[in-house]
Scaffold this motif. Structure first.
Motif, mmCIF file in Angstrom:
data_model
loop_
_atom_site.group_PDB
_atom_site.id
_atom_site.type_symbol
_atom_site.label_atom_id
_atom_site.label_comp_id
_atom_site.label_asym_id
_atom_site.label_seq_id
_atom_site.Cartn_x
_atom_site.Cartn_y
_atom_site.Cartn_z
ATOM 1 N N TRP A 140 -82.701 -32.453 -2.256
ATOM 2 C CA TRP A 140 -84.307 -32.622 -2.966
ATOM 3 C C TRP A 140 -83.983 -33.486 -3.855
ATOM 4 O O TRP A 140 -84.095 -33.244 -4.667
ATOM 5 C CB TRP A 140 -84.004 -30.985 -3.605
ATOM 6 C CG TRP A 140 -83.866 -29.854 -2.634
ATOM 7 C CD1 TRP A 140 -83.487 -28.877 -2.450
ATOM 8 C CD2 TRP A 140 -85.805 -29.981 -2.082
ATOM 9 N NE1 TRP A 140 -83.770 -28.071 -1.329
ATOM 10 C CE2 TRP A 140 -85.576 -27.956 -1.861
ATOM 11 C CE3 TRP A 140 -86.481 -29.990 -2.307
ATOM 12 C CZ2 TRP A 140 -86.352 -27.422 -1.003
ATOM 13 C CZ3 TRP A 140 -88.007 -28.671 -1.655
ATOM 14 C CH2 TRP A 140 -87.698 -27.901 -1.039
ATOM 15 N N PRO A 160 -85.662 -36.575 -5.920
ATOM 16 C CA PRO A 160 -87.109 -36.796 -5.664
ATOM 17 C C PRO A 160 -88.212 -37.442 -4.553
ATOM 18 O O PRO A 160 -88.504 -36.625 -5.135
ATOM 19 C CB PRO A 160 -86.623 -37.194 -7.338
ATOM 20 C CG PRO A 160 -85.610 -37.349 -7.856
ATOM 21 C CD PRO A 160 -84.399 -37.169 -6.666
ATOM 22 N N THR A 194 -88.194 -34.949 -2.337
ATOM 23 C CA THR A 194 -89.424 -33.646 -2.723
ATOM 24 C C THR A 194 -90.528 -34.226 -2.737
ATOM 25 O O THR A 194 -92.107 -33.461 -2.401
ATOM 26 C CB THR A 194 -88.723 -33.534 -4.206
ATOM 27 O OG1 THR A 194 -87.517 -33.102 -4.348
ATOM 28 C CG2 THR A 194 -89.306 -32.555 -4.415
ATOM 29 N N TRP A 195 -90.801 -35.428 -3.044
ATOM 30 C CA TRP A 195 -92.135 -36.004 -3.129
ATOM 31 C C TRP A 195 -93.004 -36.054 -1.522
ATOM 32 O O TRP A 195 -93.778 -36.112 -2.032
ATOM 33 C CB TRP A 195 -91.924 -37.505 -4.088
ATOM 34 C CG TRP A 195 -92.597 -37.235 -5.391
ATOM 35 C CD1 TRP A 195 -91.628 -36.633 -6.645
ATOM 36 C CD2 TRP A 195 -93.852 -36.634 -6.257
ATOM 37 N NE1 TRP A 195 -91.811 -36.084 -7.631
ATOM 38 C CE2 TRP A 195 -93.585 -36.345 -7.162
ATOM 39 C CE3 TRP A 195 -95.238 -37.026 -5.958
ATOM 40 C CZ2 TRP A 195 -95.205 -36.291 -8.632
ATOM 41 C CZ3 TRP A 195 -96.139 -35.976 -6.339
ATOM 42 C CH2 TRP A 195 -95.743 -35.757 -7.960
ATOM 43 N N LEU A 255 -92.056 -35.159 1.121
ATOM 44 C CA LEU A 255 -92.425 -32.991 1.169
ATOM 45 C C LEU A 255 -93.680 -33.096 0.493
ATOM 46 O O LEU A 255 -94.998 -32.519 0.995
ATOM 47 C CB LEU A 255 -91.665 -31.376 0.429
ATOM 48 C CG LEU A 255 -91.622 -30.493 1.241
ATOM 49 C CD1 LEU A 255 -91.635 -30.837 2.781
ATOM 50 C CD2 LEU A 255 -90.513 -30.312 0.225
ATOM 51 N N VAL A 256 -93.734 -33.064 -0.743
ATOM 52 C CA VAL A 256 -95.060 -32.860 -1.669
ATOM 53 C C VAL A 256 -96.294 -34.001 -0.205
ATOM 54 O O VAL A 256 -97.759 -33.439 -0.322
ATOM 55 C CB VAL A 256 -95.180 -33.766 -2.785
ATOM 56 C CG1 VAL A 256 -96.632 -33.659 -3.666
ATOM 57 C CG2 VAL A 256 -94.021 -32.475 -3.744
ATOM 58 N N TRP A 305 -96.408 -34.522 1.837
ATOM 59 C CA TRP A 305 -96.500 -34.292 3.572
ATOM 60 C C TRP A 305 -97.779 -32.613 3.469
ATOM 61 O O TRP A 305 -98.476 -32.645 4.432
ATOM 62 C CB TRP A 305 -95.171 -34.552 4.258
ATOM 63 C CG TRP A 305 -95.707 -33.752 5.629
ATOM 64 C CD1 TRP A 305 -95.376 -34.423 6.138
ATOM 65 C CD2 TRP A 305 -95.114 -31.990 6.053
ATOM 66 N NE1 TRP A 305 -94.831 -33.594 7.831
ATOM 67 C CE2 TRP A 305 -95.275 -32.362 7.054
ATOM 68 C CE3 TRP A 305 -95.444 -30.726 5.366
ATOM 69 C CZ2 TRP A 305 -95.140 -31.277 7.652
ATOM 70 C CZ3 TRP A 305 -95.022 -29.505 5.829
ATOM 71 C CH2 TRP A 305 -95.415 -29.733 7.733
ATOM 72 N N LEU A 306 -97.691 -31.937 2.428
ATOM 73 C CA LEU A 306 -97.548 -30.932 2.084
ATOM 74 C C LEU A 306 -99.014 -31.016 1.705
ATOM 75 O O LEU A 306 -100.192 -30.385 2.973
ATOM 76 C CB LEU A 306 -97.302 -30.235 0.810
ATOM 77 C CG LEU A 306 -95.673 -29.255 1.116
ATOM 78 C CD1 LEU A 306 -95.363 -28.475 -0.055
ATOM 79 C CD2 LEU A 306 -96.289 -28.084 2.202
ATOM 80 N N LEU A 342 -88.216 -41.684 -11.959
ATOM 81 C CA LEU A 342 -87.304 -40.606 -11.615
ATOM 82 C C LEU A 342 -85.918 -41.062 -10.470
ATOM 83 O O LEU A 342 -86.050 -41.982 -10.089
ATOM 84 C CB LEU A 342 -87.820 -39.531 -10.659
ATOM 85 C CG LEU A 342 -88.798 -38.649 -10.323
ATOM 86 C CD1 LEU A 342 -89.981 -37.768 -9.641
ATOM 87 C CD2 LEU A 342 -89.108 -37.876 -12.207
#
Lengths: 297, 480
Positions: A237, A239, A242-243, A245-246, A248-249, A290
């Motif tokens: 997790w 940054p 996580t981004w 993944l964001v 990708w989503l 970040l």
């Protein structure tokens, strides 16, 4: 470390993107065939030259040119150029080149304006050194083991091919919005009339995402595999993770909305724009804003 | 017939309960069978993840209060925003996504499988071609044999499989390829389930640990059935002085026997019986050194003599005297508790290094003294003699910091990743194409050809392909 060759090719590519943009623009305005042919020829030459920036940079630093922001920018520009030329070859639309080459020029400009610490070719720190042992063993037979690549190279390369595809889709979505508006109004200026029809732009934008999404996924997964070797955990997790993944989503939502709920045209284009904003933040924002494990690039 | 009616009523009530249960069940099923839900969950997960990068994770509560104020902090704590990715409602979203995938797969996969399995049995209907948006009719002038050949040849060249139907007034051809492309989405969905299962296995049964291991020391494995010894630790440098790599040599000892020796570095862990040992830290030990450099002082001399070496736990003769010294203790940051008279190190940093040495004269112990590197001479090393010793320098015992990880879910996650890769290839790069052709005689050496097709993705490519196929049937060759 001397970087004369790569700097020379960089300057060369930089100016040729500028010239190519002008030829594409000229072709768009005057619709002369020879202008278009020159523009395409220039785009191929610049692709070659950008390839040489990467190759000479690798030769100068002794590792694949994927380890800092400047190098990744060149890779990004290279992948967009390649993707555009594939699209131009397959679909025979040249007008889009005026946008692409201008974006390329701006990207090269911003890369050249980066502060020195993002540019200098540093030796790789311990965590970035990841060669594939099987490849090292294979190449050793030919005495070429220093050319072996590993997770760093694979991870960065696939990720940036993904970014480039999303960038192309972003450009196509903007063109779609413009074209769609003028098509609905009925009256089209000569400028907009030369752009491919809205249906085609929409479909091409989707095709670009259909390339970007798997590449981003492979980039994320290869990053996870690598993290598992380097840090002992495949997902932490951070940054950047996580981004990614964001992003990708968002594109996953785009694909589901489009394929199964028939979101085409304007709504799809807006999702594609949001997706690319996430890509920009993933690429630049996370590095600058970040803190995290990916702080180096 | 009152009995009967009563019975009927009872039945009704029972039936009512069951059907209410059934409608509830179907409502839940319907809820999870929705693509709106998919989109909502995907976007919610994205928004939550972003929030998790904006609000710093797993900080002390006080730091949130300082940054966001009391009211927001209350909300952050209540909604578990400080540990977003492990909060119950992030997990709830993941569970909903899982159920969504499972229900959608159950709902959509069987009919798709059935229809794709039986596609060759479908009746050929020339009228359907006209209804296709890309359906077209054109006239071909050629002999019957050559038209038939062209139709077969063009599909063979394009890699299609072909079935021919003889119909009244002509013949039909059904050609198809890329059926596997239709299963791409199922592959990716199953792969996501595998990845989720793998990560849950890791959370439930995984082991994560960390251990500082001095060079030469032995540790037990987390499972306790073998031991691990650190033989060596060193750092490689670039010519410029930057660190190139951290390396450790580890030996696995099982039942007293050395089973395996491996050099590890960052990116190259040791794998043994399901557990991985990673190079993740290093440092100098605080309670042990490899060797000390001591120097002899003669009373009256203004300079010490050349330093000599004493190895940890061993004795060394003091050159030019009848004494010998044994190195028995070390503290990196000396500390002495007057009450308990305990000695030790107050930190792991070498702020005040001290060695404890025993001085012997032949076989007779003379003294046991502390020698401070920074404060030479504050305690006499050999009381009542003309000599003193100084602790000049030392070579530290390095330790290697090992991350220890045993995650039984990792392989499931990798399996999921491979399935996902396959799924993407099928979903994005293999298109399921079906083409129908109907050929009927329209005159002497003249043929009416109807042609149309369907593709599940990438209409642009397909429009051109149909044009190509039609061109070949008309002329017997592809236009360049």
């Amino acid at each position: 470390m001397k970087m004369i060759m790569s700097l020379m090719f960089f300057t060369f590519s930089f100016s040729f993107y500028f010239v190519a943009a002008f030829f594409y623009l000229g072709f768009w305005v005057f619709k002369k065939k020879w202008l278009g042919q020159c523009a395409t020829a220039l785009a191929y030459i610049t692709l070659l030259s950008t390839t040489m920036v990467l190759v000479s940079r690798a030769a100068e630093s002794g590792h694949a040119p994927f380890s800092n922001l400047y190098e990744s920018m060149v890779l990004f520009v290279w992948a967009i150029n390649l993707g555009y030329l594939v699209m131009e070859y397959r679909h025979k639309f040249k007008v889009i080149g005026a946008f692409v080459m201008t974006i390329e020029f701006v990207a090269m400009l911003s890369a050249s304006l980066l502060p020195y610490k993002f540019k200098s070719a540093e030796p790789l720190n311990p965590a970035l050194q990841s060669k594939w042992n099987w490849l090292v063993d294979l190449l050793r037979h030919a005495g070429l083991e220093k050319y072996a690549i590993g997770w760093l190279d694979f991870h960065v390369f696939t990720t940036f091919v993904g970014y480039a595809a999303f960038a192309i889709s972003f450009g196509l979505s903007i063109m779609y919005m413009l074209k769609d508006r003028s098509e609905r109004r009925g009256a089209q200026g000569a400028f907009v009339a030369a752009v491919p029809d809205a249906y085609t732009l929409d479909e091409l934008g989707y095709r670009a995402i259909a390339w970007g999404f798997p590449f981003l996924s492979v980039g994320i997964v290869s990053g996870a595999v690598w993290a598992n070797y380097a840090w002992g955990t495949y997902w932490s997790w951070d940054p950047k993770e996580t981004w990614s993944l964001v992003t990708w989503l968002i594109y996953a939502a785009y694909l589901h909305a489009r394929v199964t709920r028939g979101w085409r045209g304007r709504r799809a284009a807006i999702l594609s724009l949001i997706g690319f904003i996430a890509v920009i933040f993933l690429y630049w924002g996370v590095s600058f804003v970040l803190p995290g494990l990916h702080a180096y690039a | 017939m009152p009995d009967k009616s009563k019975k009927g009523q009872a039945h009704q009530i029972e039936g009512g309960g069951a059907s209410r249960l059934k409608t509830l069940g179907s409502k839940v099923w319907y809820f999870f069978n929705s693509l709106k839900l998919t989109l909502t969950v995907l976007i919610s997960l994205a928004v939550m993840s972003v929030l998790g990068t904006v609000v710093e994770q797993n900080q002390p509560i006080a730091s949130y209060a300082a940054k966001y104020g009391a009211a927001w902090t209350k909300l952050i704590v209540y909604m578990r925003v400080y540990d977003m990715y492990h909060s119950w409602w992030f997990l709830l979203l993941l569970v909903m996504l899982t159920l969504n995938i499972v229900v959608c797969t159950f709902e959509r996969f069987p009919p798709k499988w059935k229809s794709l399995l039986n596609h060759k049995k479908d009746k050929f209907d020339p009228k359907l071609i006209d209804r296709l948006s890309n359906g077209r009719t054109f006239i071909v002038e050629a002999t019957a044999v050559s038209v038939r050949q062209r139709v077969q040849e063009v599909f063979k060249k394009k890699g299609y499989k072909v079935m021919t139907f003889d119909e009244a007034g002509g013949y039909g051809v059904y050609a198809w390829k890329g059926i596997i492309g239709r299963f791409g989405s199922d592959f990716t969905h199953i792969s996501l389930l595998l990845i989720l299962i793998g990560s849950m296995l890791g959370t439930a049964y995984g082991y994560k640990g960390y251990k500082d291991l001095n060079v030469g020391s032995v540790m037990d494995s987390p499972s306790g059935d073998y031991k691990l010894r650190l033989d060596k630790f060193w750092i490689d440098y670039y010519d410029s002085g930057q660190i190139r790599q951290y390396n450790s040599v580890l030996t696995v000892i099982e039942d007293g026997k050395e089973v395996l020796t491996k050099q590890i570095w960052v990116n190259e862990p040791l794998y043994y019986k399901g557990t991985r040992f990673y190079q993740s830290n290093y440092g100098a030990a605080w309670d042990k050194i490899e060797q000390a450099y001591l120097a002899l002082y003669r009373k009256g001399a203004d300079k010490s003599e050349k330093p000599f070496t004493v190895k940890w736990g061993e004795s060394a003769a003091v050159p030019g005297t009848r004494y010998s010294v044994k190195l028995t203790g070390y503290a990196a940051d000396f500390y002495y508790d007057e009450k308990t008279r305990a000695m030790g190190s107050i930190s792991a940093d070498p702020n005040n290094p001290v060695v404890l040495v025993e001085v012997w004269e032949g076989k007779k112990p003379v003294s046991s003294s502390l020698l401070f590197q920074k404060y030479p001479g504050i305690f006499p090393a050999i009381p009542g003699s003309n000599y003193d010793l100084a602790f000049v320098n030392y070579r530290p015992t390095l330790f290697s910091g090992l991350s220890i990880n045993n995650d039984p879910g990792t392989n499931v996650v990798w399996a999921g990743s491979i399935v996902m890769g396959l799924g993407f290839v099928f979903a994005f790069f293999v298109y399921h194409r079906r083409v129908w052709v109907f050929v009927a005689a329209s005159g002497e050496g003249e043929w009416d050809v109807k042609l149309g097709g369907m593709i599940n993705k990438n209409q642009l490519i397909f429009d051109r392909e149909l044009k190509d196929i039609a061109g070949f049937i008309s002329t017997g060759k592809f236009r360049s």
